[in-house]
Design a protein around this motif. Structure first.
Motif, PDB file in Angstrom:
ATOM      1  N   ARG A 171       0.869  -1.204   0.000  1.00 38.32           N
ATOM      2  CA  ARG A 171       0.000   0.000   0.000  1.00 38.32           C
ATOM      3  C   ARG A 171       0.893   1.237   0.000  1.00 38.32           C
ATOM      4  N   LEU A 172       0.592   2.125  -0.992  1.00 39.63           N
ATOM      5  CA  LEU A 172       1.397   3.323  -1.197  1.00 39.63           C
ATOM      6  C   LEU A 172       0.527   4.586  -1.053  1.00 39.63           C
ATOM      7  N   LEU A 208       3.449   2.730   2.704  1.00 41.89           N
ATOM      8  CA  LEU A 208       2.640   2.705   3.928  1.00 41.89           C
ATOM      9  C   LEU A 208       2.818   1.362   4.643  1.00 41.89           C
ATOM     10  N   ASP A 209       2.568   0.280   3.928  1.00 39.46           N
ATOM     11  CA  ASP A 209       2.762  -1.062   4.497  1.00 39.46           C
ATOM     12  C   ASP A 209       2.688  -2.091   3.380  1.00 39.46           C
ATOM     13  N   GLY A 210       3.156  -3.333   3.673  1.00 38.60           N
ATOM     14  CA  GLY A 210       3.115  -4.429   2.710  1.00 38.60           C
ATOM     15  C   GLY A 210       4.470  -5.109   2.552  1.00 38.60           C
ATOM     16  N   CYS A 243       6.999  -3.386  -2.276  1.00 36.82           N
ATOM     17  CA  CYS A 243       6.843  -1.932  -2.034  1.00 36.82           C
ATOM     18  C   CYS A 243       7.971  -1.156  -2.707  1.00 36.82           C
ATOM     19  N   ARG A 244       9.197  -1.641  -2.609  1.00 36.78           N
ATOM     20  CA  ARG A 244      10.307  -0.934  -3.254  1.00 36.78           C
ATOM     21  C   ARG A 244      10.159  -0.949  -4.773  1.00 36.78           C
ATOM     22  N   ALA A 245       9.746  -2.120  -5.300  1.00 35.06           N
ATOM     23  CA  ALA A 245       9.563  -2.230  -6.749  1.00 35.06           C
ATOM     24  C   ALA A 245       8.404  -1.354  -7.200  1.00 35.06           C
ATOM     25  N   SER A 246       7.306  -1.295  -6.401  1.00 34.27           N
ATOM     26  CA  SER A 246       6.146  -0.477  -6.745  1.00 34.27           C
ATOM     27  C   SER A 246       6.506   1.001  -6.670  1.00 34.27           C
ATOM     28  N   ASN A 277      -4.267   7.106  -1.584  1.00 36.44           N
ATOM     29  CA  ASN A 277      -3.619   5.827  -1.277  1.00 36.44           C
ATOM     30  C   ASN A 277      -4.081   4.766  -2.290  1.00 36.44           C
ATOM     31  N   ILE A 278      -3.130   3.887  -2.719  1.00 35.79           N
ATOM     32  CA  ILE A 278      -3.466   2.780  -3.622  1.00 35.79           C
ATOM     33  C   ILE A 278      -2.829   1.499  -3.098  1.00 35.79           C
ATOM     34  N   THR A 279      -3.428   0.409  -3.519  1.00 29.06           N
ATOM     35  CA  THR A 279      -2.878  -0.911  -3.131  1.00 29.06           C
ATOM     36  C   THR A 279      -2.438  -1.628  -4.411  1.00 29.06           C
ATOM     37  N   VAL A 280      -1.196  -2.067  -4.413  1.00 33.77           N
ATOM     38  CA  VAL A 280      -0.650  -2.824  -5.562  1.00 33.77           C
ATOM     39  C   VAL A 280      -0.665  -4.289  -5.168  1.00 33.77           C
ATOM     40  N   ARG A 281      -1.402  -5.100  -5.985  1.00 38.65           N
ATOM     41  CA  ARG A 281      -1.553  -6.556  -5.685  1.00 38.65           C
ATOM     42  C   ARG A 281      -1.460  -7.294  -7.029  1.00 38.65           C
ATOM     43  N   PRO A 282      -0.275  -7.722  -7.408  1.00 38.51           N
ATOM     44  CA  PRO A 282      -0.118  -8.427  -8.698  1.00 38.51           C
ATOM     45  C   PRO A 282      -0.966  -9.686  -8.743  1.00 38.51           C
ATOM     46  N   GLU A 283      -1.609  -9.968  -9.853  1.00 38.99           N
ATOM     47  CA  GLU A 283      -2.447 -11.139 -10.040  1.00 38.99           C
ATOM     48  C   GLU A 283      -2.127 -11.753 -11.397  1.00 38.99           C
TER      49      GLU A 283
END
Length: 256
Positions: free
Chosen positions: A196-197, A213-215, A220-223, A249-255
């Protein structure tokens, strides 16, 4: 008393006169005469004195009567003048009273007329005030109705606008996530992980700041690097939409 005094003085003068006559007769040498011839003059003197006294009394009585008549006449004149003055005073008092009553009547009529005028004016003012209050109530009712209608319309517009804005915000957030995913290296290695960024953008889409923010640390570093890799991120020109995207705020969740 004055009459008795005058009579007494008159009698006294006649007695003195008789005495003088007697003295004169006694000391004057005359031929011898009988007593009968000497008594007649003395009797005449007494008669004359009585007559004088009577005349004097009559004159005094006449003068007293004349004075009394004059006094009675003057008293009658005074009484007549007093009666005339009283009559005049009563007439003047009656005229003054009538004048005062007339003045009072006029003042009462004027007061009643003023009262009627004030009452009519008060009624007109009350009627005008009533109309003004009714107009005010109608205006306030109309304003309330217009305000309620406007509020309803604004609520409808706001709801529609909020719905549109949120829809646009979600769309651009999805575009940002898609852009990050496209710029994320080793995408497959991060499947099943999330980060989460917090992203801050300029109106042009330029990234001002990005914070983790967290994760997952690696993700997180790559995002974070993927957010900064393109020159700009997709952003709306709509101020209402951009207000939601300039700091989000956004959440990055690769699928797969």
């Amino acid at each position: 008393m004055k009459k008795n005094k005058a009579l007494t003085v008159s009698i006294g003068m006649h007695i003195v006169l008789v005495v003088l006559l007697l003295v004169s007769v006694s000391f004057t040498p005359k031929p011898t005469m009988t007593f009968a011839s000497q008594s007649q003059p003395i009797q005449a003197v007494f008669i004359d004195a009585q007559a004088i006294a009577d005349q004097k009394r009559q004159r005094d009585q006449a003068e007293a009567q004349a004075r009394q008549r004059e006094l009675d006449r003057r008293q009658a004149q005074q009484q007549k003048a007093q009666a005339e003055r009283e009559k005049k005073r009563v007439a003047e008092a009656a005229a003054q009273k009538k004048k005062q009553e007339e003045q009072v009547r006029k003042e009462q009529e004027q007061a009643q007329e003023r009262q009627r005028t004030l009452e009519e004016q008060r009624m007109r003012e009350q009627e005008m005030q009533k109309r003004l209050e009714e107009d005010k109530k109608r205006k306030e009712q109309l304003e309330r109705e217009l305000a309620e209608q406007l509020a309803t319309e604004q609520q409808a517009l706001s709801a529609a606008n909020r719905s549109r804005v949120m829809s646009e915000v979600e769309k651009y957030q999805a575009l940002v996530v898609q852009t990050i995913s496209q710029n994320l290296f080793d995408y497959d290695s991060f499947i099943g992980k999330s980060c989460r960024l917090n992203v801050r953008l300029a109106p042009s889409g330029l990234v001002i700041d990005v914070r983790i923010l967290d994760g997952n640390d690696a993700l997180c570093r790559a995002s974070q690097a993927a957010v900064l890799r393109p020159d700009t991120l997709p952003v709306s020109k709509d101020p209402a939409v951009f207000a939601k995207l300039k700091d989000f705020n956004i959440t990055v969740r690769p699928e797969r």
